[in-house]
Write a protein that holds these residues in place. Structure first.
Motif, PDB file in Angstrom:
ATOM      1  N   ILE A  91       5.357  -9.932 -28.420  1.00 49.03           N
ATOM      2  CA  ILE A  91       5.112  -8.979 -27.345  1.00 49.03           C
ATOM      3  C   ILE A  91       5.479  -7.593 -27.852  1.00 49.03           C
ATOM      4  O   ILE A  91       6.638  -7.367 -28.228  1.00 49.03           O
ATOM      5  CB  ILE A  91       5.927  -9.320 -26.092  1.00 49.03           C
ATOM      6  CG1 ILE A  91       5.582 -10.735 -25.631  1.00 49.03           C
ATOM      7  CG2 ILE A  91       5.656  -8.317 -24.979  1.00 49.03           C
ATOM      8  CD1 ILE A  91       6.416 -11.228 -24.481  1.00 49.03           C
TER       9      ILE A  91
ATOM     10  N   TRP B 207      -1.711 -18.078 -24.138  1.00 46.30           N
ATOM     11  CA  TRP B 207      -1.014 -19.004 -23.258  1.00 46.30           C
ATOM     12  C   TRP B 207       0.007 -18.309 -22.375  1.00 46.30           C
ATOM     13  O   TRP B 207       0.346 -18.801 -21.293  1.00 46.30           O
ATOM     14  CB  TRP B 207      -0.317 -20.085 -24.087  1.00 46.30           C
ATOM     15  CG  TRP B 207       0.720 -19.543 -25.049  1.00 46.30           C
ATOM     16  CD1 TRP B 207       0.515 -19.151 -26.334  1.00 46.30           C
ATOM     17  CD2 TRP B 207       2.107 -19.316 -24.766  1.00 46.30           C
ATOM     18  NE1 TRP B 207       1.698 -18.693 -26.889  1.00 46.30           N
ATOM     19  CE2 TRP B 207       2.680 -18.793 -25.954  1.00 46.30           C
ATOM     20  CE3 TRP B 207       2.918 -19.510 -23.653  1.00 46.30           C
ATOM     21  CZ2 TRP B 207       4.031 -18.446 -26.042  1.00 46.30           C
ATOM     22  CZ3 TRP B 207       4.263 -19.166 -23.736  1.00 46.30           C
ATOM     23  CH2 TRP B 207       4.808 -18.649 -24.917  1.00 46.30           C
ATOM     24  N   ARG B 208       0.511 -17.151 -22.802  1.00 49.29           N
ATOM     25  CA  ARG B 208       1.556 -16.468 -22.043  1.00 49.29           C
ATOM     26  C   ARG B 208       1.097 -16.091 -20.636  1.00 49.29           C
ATOM     27  O   ARG B 208       1.908 -16.029 -19.708  1.00 49.29           O
ATOM     28  CB  ARG B 208       2.020 -15.218 -22.790  1.00 49.29           C
ATOM     29  CG  ARG B 208       2.593 -15.480 -24.176  1.00 49.29           C
ATOM     30  CD  ARG B 208       2.990 -14.176 -24.864  1.00 49.29           C
ATOM     31  NE  ARG B 208       3.232 -14.356 -26.286  1.00 49.29           N
ATOM     32  CZ  ARG B 208       4.415 -14.642 -26.813  1.00 49.29           C
ATOM     33  NH1 ARG B 208       5.464 -14.787 -26.028  1.00 49.29           N
ATOM     34  NH2 ARG B 208       4.552 -14.779 -28.126  1.00 49.29           N
TER      35      ARG B 208
ATOM     36  N   TRP C 190      11.007  -9.543 -27.647  1.00 46.03           N
ATOM     37  CA  TRP C 190      10.469 -10.900 -27.712  1.00 46.03           C
ATOM     38  C   TRP C 190       9.358 -10.933 -28.746  1.00 46.03           C
ATOM     39  O   TRP C 190       8.461 -10.089 -28.727  1.00 46.03           O
ATOM     40  CB  TRP C 190       9.930 -11.346 -26.360  1.00 46.03           C
ATOM     41  CG  TRP C 190      11.002 -11.641 -25.359  1.00 46.03           C
ATOM     42  CD1 TRP C 190      12.342 -11.714 -25.586  1.00 46.03           C
ATOM     43  CD2 TRP C 190      10.814 -11.900 -23.965  1.00 46.03           C
ATOM     44  NE1 TRP C 190      13.002 -12.009 -24.428  1.00 46.03           N
ATOM     45  CE2 TRP C 190      12.099 -12.133 -23.419  1.00 46.03           C
ATOM     46  CE3 TRP C 190       9.701 -11.971 -23.140  1.00 46.03           C
ATOM     47  CZ2 TRP C 190      12.289 -12.428 -22.067  1.00 46.03           C
ATOM     48  CZ3 TRP C 190       9.890 -12.266 -21.795  1.00 46.03           C
ATOM     49  CH2 TRP C 190      11.168 -12.495 -21.267  1.00 46.03           C
TER      50      TRP C 190
ATOM     51  N   VAL D 224       6.513 -11.195 -18.865  1.00 44.55           N
ATOM     52  CA  VAL D 224       5.765 -10.466 -19.891  1.00 44.55           C
ATOM     53  C   VAL D 224       5.178  -9.186 -19.287  1.00 44.55           C
ATOM     54  O   VAL D 224       5.237  -8.105 -19.898  1.00 44.55           O
ATOM     55  CB  VAL D 224       4.650 -11.344 -20.484  1.00 44.55           C
ATOM     56  CG1 VAL D 224       3.793 -10.544 -21.471  1.00 44.55           C
ATOM     57  CG2 VAL D 224       5.235 -12.563 -21.178  1.00 44.55           C
TER      58      VAL D 224
ATOM     59  N   TYR E 177       6.842 -16.884 -16.193  1.00 43.98           N
ATOM     60  CA  TYR E 177       6.923 -16.256 -17.517  1.00 43.98           C
ATOM     61  C   TYR E 177       5.899 -15.137 -17.650  1.00 43.98           C
ATOM     62  O   TYR E 177       6.180 -14.094 -18.261  1.00 43.98           O
ATOM     63  CB  TYR E 177       6.727 -17.297 -18.611  1.00 43.98           C
ATOM     64  CG  TYR E 177       6.741 -16.723 -20.011  1.00 43.98           C
ATOM     65  CD1 TYR E 177       7.900 -16.206 -20.564  1.00 43.98           C
ATOM     66  CD2 TYR E 177       5.578 -16.699 -20.777  1.00 43.98           C
ATOM     67  CE1 TYR E 177       7.909 -15.671 -21.841  1.00 43.98           C
ATOM     68  CE2 TYR E 177       5.579 -16.174 -22.061  1.00 43.98           C
ATOM     69  CZ  TYR E 177       6.736 -15.658 -22.586  1.00 43.98           C
ATOM     70  OH  TYR E 177       6.737 -15.124 -23.848  1.00 43.98           O
ATOM     71  N   ASN E 178       4.688 -15.341 -17.092  1.00 42.33           N
ATOM     72  CA  ASN E 178       3.685 -14.281 -17.200  1.00 42.33           C
ATOM     73  C   ASN E 178       4.136 -13.017 -16.457  1.00 42.33           C
ATOM     74  O   ASN E 178       3.811 -11.904 -16.858  1.00 42.33           O
ATOM     75  CB  ASN E 178       2.319 -14.754 -16.711  1.00 42.33           C
ATOM     76  CG  ASN E 178       2.348 -15.354 -15.318  1.00 42.33           C
ATOM     77  OD1 ASN E 178       3.328 -15.227 -14.583  1.00 42.33           O
ATOM     78  ND2 ASN E 178       1.277 -16.031 -14.939  1.00 42.33           N
TER      79      ASN E 178
END
Length: 205
Positions: free
Chosen positions: A165, A49-50, A162, A60, A56-57
């Protein structure tokens, strides 16, 4: 009368073009998120989902590229807000792109690709999709053990941790266990002492 006709034609043109542009934008985002999901899987990121959450992606991806996600977030916000300034706004709109170039370069290195591959981004509309698609489906494995980033000792460095990750080598140090402190220099444990969980050394008779 000709003016009214021209205005009506322009409105009709945009009414036809706008849905097409919207469909292309949605399709581009879906394809890009899918490719990014594949890259995240290679890197060991937990949770598909990230890759599908806007902004947000990118954060990451910044962490995987050894760039602080907060720097990436600041660059995105600056691009969105300062990019609206008439005349010079286009300069500030490049801040977000610059952050992506830095992290993208590092991600590419960890997948065996050097910086020239980023030149694909110069292709309008589809260049970035081609770039991330190559990284997603290339057979090269993820290798985070590369030379430190040039900004490893600056505020650009990623120092966040996080859950889900992977922490990249040279990023944030692992936090010590509660109550665990390094012994002072020259300290020697007493004879017969064993660390918790280990069998005690036998004492001489």
């Amino acid at each position: 009368m000709d003016y009214d006709y021209g205005y009506g034609a322009m409105v009709a043109f945009w009414l036809i073009l706008a849905p097409i542009l919207l469909i292309l934008a949605i399709a581009g985002y879906v394809i890009g998120a899918f490719f990014l999901m594949k890259v995240f899987e290679k890197a060991g990121v937990q949770g598909k989902w990230r890759a599908w959450v806007p902004v947000y992606n990118s954060l990451v991806a910044a962490k995987l590229g050894d760039l602080s996600p907060w720097v990436m977030l600041g660059a995105i916000v600056a691009s969105a807000l300062l990019g609206q300034i008439p005349g010079i706004g286009w300069i500030f709109s490049l801040v977000g792109l610059a952050a992506w170039v830095l992290s993208g370069w590092r991600i590419g290195l960890k997948l065996g690709k050097d910086w020239p591959l980023l030149l694909l981004w110069l292709i309008p509309g589809v260049g970035t999709l081609i770039w991330v698609g190559i990284l997603a489906f290339d057979k090269a494995p993820w290798n985070p053990n590369i030379a430190p980033a040039p900004w490893a000792n600056s505020f650009l460095k990623d120092t966040t941790v996080w859950q889900g990750i992977p922490v990249q080598p040279g990023a944030a140090p692992a936090a010590p266990a509660p109550g665990a402190y390094p012994p002072p220099a020259g300290y020697q444990p007493p004879a017969g002492y064993a660390a918790p969980g280990a069998p005690a050394a036998p004492t001489p008779p």
